[in-house]
Motif scaffolding. Structure first.
Motif, PDB file in Angstrom:
ATOM      1  N   GLU A  21      -1.189   0.619  10.279  1.00  0.00           N
ATOM      2  CA  GLU A  21      -0.367   0.858  11.461  1.00  0.00           C
ATOM      3  C   GLU A  21       1.077   1.183  11.087  1.00  0.00           C
ATOM      4  O   GLU A  21       1.771   1.866  11.832  1.00  0.00           O
ATOM      5  CB  GLU A  21      -0.420  -0.353  12.391  1.00  0.00           C
ATOM      6  N   MET A  22       1.526   0.708   9.935  1.00  0.00           N
ATOM      7  CA  MET A  22       2.885   0.999   9.460  1.00  0.00           C
ATOM      8  C   MET A  22       2.935   2.270   8.620  1.00  0.00           C
ATOM      9  O   MET A  22       3.980   2.634   8.093  1.00  0.00           O
ATOM     10  CB  MET A  22       3.423  -0.178   8.644  1.00  0.00           C
ATOM     11  N   GLY A  23       1.787   2.949   8.457  1.00  0.00           N
ATOM     12  CA  GLY A  23       1.745   4.192   7.715  1.00  0.00           C
ATOM     13  C   GLY A  23       1.547   4.037   6.218  1.00  0.00           C
ATOM     14  O   GLY A  23       1.719   4.984   5.468  1.00  0.00           O
ATOM     15  N   TRP A  24       1.169   2.852   5.777  1.00  0.00           N
ATOM     16  CA  TRP A  24       0.937   2.621   4.348  1.00  0.00           C
ATOM     17  C   TRP A  24      -0.417   3.166   3.945  1.00  0.00           C
ATOM     18  O   TRP A  24      -1.344   3.232   4.745  1.00  0.00           O
ATOM     19  CB  TRP A  24       0.959   1.132   4.039  1.00  0.00           C
ATOM     20  N   GLU A  25      -0.532   3.509   2.679  1.00  0.00           N
ATOM     21  CA  GLU A  25      -1.827   3.841   2.082  1.00  0.00           C
ATOM     22  C   GLU A  25      -2.566   2.524   1.911  1.00  0.00           C
ATOM     23  O   GLU A  25      -1.986   1.544   1.446  1.00  0.00           O
ATOM     24  CB  GLU A  25      -1.622   4.516   0.724  1.00  0.00           C
ATOM     25  N   THR A  26      -3.828   2.460   2.301  1.00  0.00           N
ATOM     26  CA  THR A  26      -4.595   1.221   2.158  1.00  0.00           C
ATOM     27  C   THR A  26      -5.850   1.469   1.341  1.00  0.00           C
ATOM     28  O   THR A  26      -6.435   2.554   1.388  1.00  0.00           O
ATOM     29  CB  THR A  26      -4.987   0.632   3.528  1.00  0.00           C
ATOM     30  N   ILE A  27      -6.224   0.446   0.597  1.00  0.00           N
ATOM     31  CA  ILE A  27      -7.401   0.538  -0.262  1.00  0.00           C
ATOM     32  C   ILE A  27      -8.205  -0.741  -0.119  1.00  0.00           C
ATOM     33  O   ILE A  27      -7.665  -1.845  -0.295  1.00  0.00           O
ATOM     34  CB  ILE A  27      -6.994   0.729  -1.731  1.00  0.00           C
TER      35      ILE A  27
END
Length: 52
Positions: A21-27
């Motif tokens: 939701e904050m625009g981070w890349e997630t893995i």
């Protein structure tokens, strides 16, 4: 994949939602370690883009 300044890795999908939701890349971490390859690819892309 787009370059980002933030990467969030976790073993549970629900813990990644706030970062997305904050625009981070997630893995999503997996037991086979595929997530490590993904992180390395993102870091490589980041290094390549900062070289210009």
């Amino acid at each position: 994949m787009e370059s980002t300044n933030h990467i969030r890795k976790d073993g549970q999908e629900r813990n990644l939602l706030p970062a997305r939701e904050m625009g981070w890349e997630t893995i999503l971490a997996d037991s086979k370690g595929q997530w490590i390859k993904t992180v390395n690819e993102l870091l490589k892309l980041s290094q390549e883009s900062s070289a210009f």
